[in-house]
Write a protein that holds these residues in place. Structure first.
Motif, PDB file in Angstrom:
ATOM      1  N   PRO A   1       0.834  -1.184   0.010  1.00 14.79           N
ATOM      2  CA  PRO A   1      -0.076  -0.145   0.022  1.00 14.79           C
ATOM      3  C   PRO A   1       0.938   1.311   0.016  1.00 14.79           C
ATOM      4  O   PRO A   1       1.801   1.121   0.629  1.00 14.79           O
ATOM      5  N   LEU A   2       0.423   2.050  -0.807  1.00 17.15           N
ATOM      6  CA  LEU A   2       1.054   3.805  -0.806  1.00 17.15           C
ATOM      7  C   LEU A   2       0.423   4.172   0.231  1.00 17.15           C
ATOM      8  O   LEU A   2      -0.529   4.224   0.911  1.00 17.15           O
ATOM      9  N   ARG A   3       1.132   5.412   0.793  1.00 18.93           N
ATOM     10  CA  ARG A   3       0.490   6.292   1.951  1.00 18.93           C
ATOM     11  C   ARG A   3       0.567   7.635   1.464  1.00 18.93           C
ATOM     12  O   ARG A   3       1.595   8.344   1.165  1.00 18.93           O
ATOM     13  N   GLY A   4      -0.698   8.308   1.510  1.00 18.77           N
ATOM     14  CA  GLY A   4      -1.035   9.706   1.272  1.00 18.77           C
ATOM     15  C   GLY A   4      -0.257  10.385   2.382  1.00 18.77           C
ATOM     16  O   GLY A   4      -0.052   9.953   3.509  1.00 18.77           O
ATOM     17  N   ASP A   5      -0.137  11.580   2.226  1.00 22.89           N
ATOM     18  CA  ASP A   5       0.515  12.470   3.311  1.00 22.89           C
ATOM     19  C   ASP A   5      -0.420  12.863   4.588  1.00 22.89           C
ATOM     20  O   ASP A   5      -0.048  13.609   5.640  1.00 22.89           O
ATOM     21  N   GLY A   6      -1.790  12.315   4.296  1.00 22.70           N
ATOM     22  CA  GLY A   6      -2.737  12.877   5.413  1.00 22.70           C
ATOM     23  C   GLY A   6      -3.173  14.186   5.524  1.00 22.70           C
ATOM     24  O   GLY A   6      -3.953  14.544   6.276  1.00 22.70           O
ATOM     25  N   HIS A   7      -2.871  15.136   4.618  1.00 21.70           N
ATOM     26  CA  HIS A   7      -3.309  16.402   4.606  1.00 21.70           C
ATOM     27  C   HIS A   7      -4.023  16.850   3.263  1.00 21.70           C
ATOM     28  O   HIS A   7      -4.907  17.234   3.135  1.00 21.70           O
ATOM     29  N   HIS A   8      -3.321  16.483   2.124  1.00 18.35           N
ATOM     30  CA  HIS A   8      -3.967  16.725   0.801  1.00 18.35           C
ATOM     31  C   HIS A   8      -4.258  15.446   0.041  1.00 18.35           C
ATOM     32  O   HIS A   8      -3.502  14.543   0.132  1.00 18.35           O
ATOM     33  N   VAL A   9      -5.493  15.428  -0.453  1.00 15.44           N
ATOM     34  CA  VAL A   9      -5.897  13.962  -1.044  1.00 15.44           C
ATOM     35  C   VAL A   9      -6.152  14.599  -2.522  1.00 15.44           C
ATOM     36  O   VAL A   9      -7.068  15.419  -2.753  1.00 15.44           O
ATOM     37  N   PRO A  10      -5.323  14.148  -3.498  1.00 13.22           N
ATOM     38  CA  PRO A  10      -5.529  14.453  -4.912  1.00 13.22           C
ATOM     39  C   PRO A  10      -6.790  13.806  -5.440  1.00 13.22           C
ATOM     40  O   PRO A  10      -7.194  12.746  -4.993  1.00 13.22           O
ATOM     41  N   ALA A  11      -6.998  14.283  -6.569  1.00 12.81           N
ATOM     42  CA  ALA A  11      -8.441  13.606  -7.383  1.00 12.81           C
ATOM     43  C   ALA A  11      -7.795  12.495  -7.981  1.00 12.81           C
ATOM     44  O   ALA A  11      -8.412  11.564  -8.430  1.00 12.81           O
ATOM     45  N   SER A  12      -6.565  12.708  -8.547  1.00 12.35           N
ATOM     46  CA  SER A  12      -5.706  11.786  -9.435  1.00 12.35           C
ATOM     47  C   SER A  12      -4.222  11.769  -9.254  1.00 12.35           C
ATOM     48  O   SER A  12      -3.883  12.926  -8.768  1.00 12.35           O
ATOM     49  N   THR A  13      -3.512  10.925  -9.712  1.00 13.59           N
ATOM     50  CA  THR A  13      -1.873  11.176  -9.555  1.00 13.59           C
ATOM     51  C   THR A  13      -1.593  10.309 -10.892  1.00 13.59           C
ATOM     52  O   THR A  13      -2.233   9.708 -11.572  1.00 13.59           O
ATOM     53  N   ALA A  14      -0.109  10.539 -10.733  1.00 20.61           N
ATOM     54  CA  ALA A  14       0.621  10.023 -11.964  1.00 20.61           C
ATOM     55  C   ALA A  14       0.344   8.452 -12.082  1.00 20.61           C
ATOM     56  O   ALA A  14       0.258   7.888 -13.208  1.00 20.61           O
ATOM     57  N   LEU A  15       0.447   7.893 -11.154  1.00 22.65           N
ATOM     58  CA  LEU A  15       0.101   6.192 -10.816  1.00 22.65           C
ATOM     59  C   LEU A  15      -1.387   6.015 -11.258  1.00 22.65           C
ATOM     60  O   LEU A  15      -1.541   5.050 -12.111  1.00 22.65           O
ATOM     61  N   SER A  16      -2.419   6.805 -11.002  1.00 26.01           N
ATOM     62  CA  SER A  16      -3.656   6.502 -11.426  1.00 26.01           C
ATOM     63  C   SER A  16      -3.845   6.707 -12.800  1.00 26.01           C
ATOM     64  O   SER A  16      -4.554   6.010 -13.481  1.00 26.01           O
ATOM     65  N   GLU A  17      -3.213   7.545 -13.464  1.00 28.13           N
ATOM     66  CA  GLU A  17      -3.033   7.809 -14.680  1.00 28.13           C
ATOM     67  C   GLU A  17      -2.458   6.730 -15.542  1.00 28.13           C
ATOM     68  O   GLU A  17      -3.051   6.164 -16.470  1.00 28.13           O
ATOM     69  N   ARG A  18      -1.399   6.114 -14.729  1.00 29.59           N
ATOM     70  CA  ARG A  18      -0.877   5.067 -15.642  1.00 29.59           C
ATOM     71  C   ARG A  18      -1.821   3.856 -15.501  1.00 29.59           C
ATOM     72  O   ARG A  18      -1.896   2.967 -16.620  1.00 29.59           O
ATOM     73  N   ILE A  19      -2.375   3.433 -14.479  1.00 32.01           N
ATOM     74  CA  ILE A  19      -3.287   2.392 -14.272  1.00 32.01           C
ATOM     75  C   ILE A  19      -4.333   2.489 -15.353  1.00 32.01           C
ATOM     76  O   ILE A  19      -4.747   1.682 -15.836  1.00 32.01           O
TER      77      ILE A  19
END
Length: 190
Positions: free
Chosen positions: A127-145
């Protein structure tokens, strides 16, 4: 005893709280469940998750408990039946995408490719871990998947939907920094 602190989105509805507390962000390794959640995230597009959560059992009834082998055999009569089912989101494109998604799941499995192994391959099984403060709508990884899933033929798998799915199934832990579910060691069931 201090009050339980949850992610802000999970405190306004008992159903959302229960989903947050027991399921959201928990690493899911069951291939069928990973596929079910991907399909439900696709149905959520343009709606709020609480709508899907409230209809979840109706979705399960309508789609044979999300058994990919059964759903893969659905035909036009099933599409028409589902279009009249008031318990689910009646969007023809999403219904057809779910049936096509079941066929893709089955084809992957029949080629020896486990959907869970596929889903987790993008993070080497961790599992990856977000920073706990900012939740993006998408990421480079979600774009790749997303790009990979689209290449395979999946529909309703844009980067935002894929990222929401990654959060839901625990591929990424995006619980807020102060949420009791943030640290897995403290995150036991209530």
């Amino acid at each position: 005893m201090s009050p339980l602190v949850r992610c802000g989105w999970a405190d306004n509805d008992p159903l959302m709280s229960a989903y947050h507390d027991s399921e959201w962000g928990v690493p899911q390794r069951d291939p069928r469940m990973l596929w079910e959640m991907l399909m439900l995230e696709g149905f959520q597009a343009g709606l709020s998750w609480i709508v899907i959560l409230r209809k979840r059992e109706a979705f399960r009834a309508a789609f044979a408990s999300f058994d990919p082998d059964v759903v893969a055999r659905f035909g036009e009569a099933d599409v028409e039946r589902l279009m009249t089912d008031a318990g689910i989101v009646r969007a023809r494109a999403k219904i057809e995408a779910t049936i096509a998604g079941a066929r893709l799941y089955v084809a992957m499995r029949d080629r020896g490719e486990d959907f869970a192994d596929y889903a987790w391959s993008f993070t080497d099984g961790e599992p990856l871990r977000g920073d706990g403060h900012h939740v993006p709508a998408s990421t480079a990884l979600s774009e790749r998947i997303s790009k990979d899933m689209k290449k395979r033929g999946f529909k309703f798998v844009g980067p935002t939907i894929v990222y929401a799915w990654m959060q839901a199934v625990g591929i990424v832990n995006d619980h807020s920094a102060d949420c009791f579910r943030r640290n897995p060691a403290r995150a036991g069931r209530l």
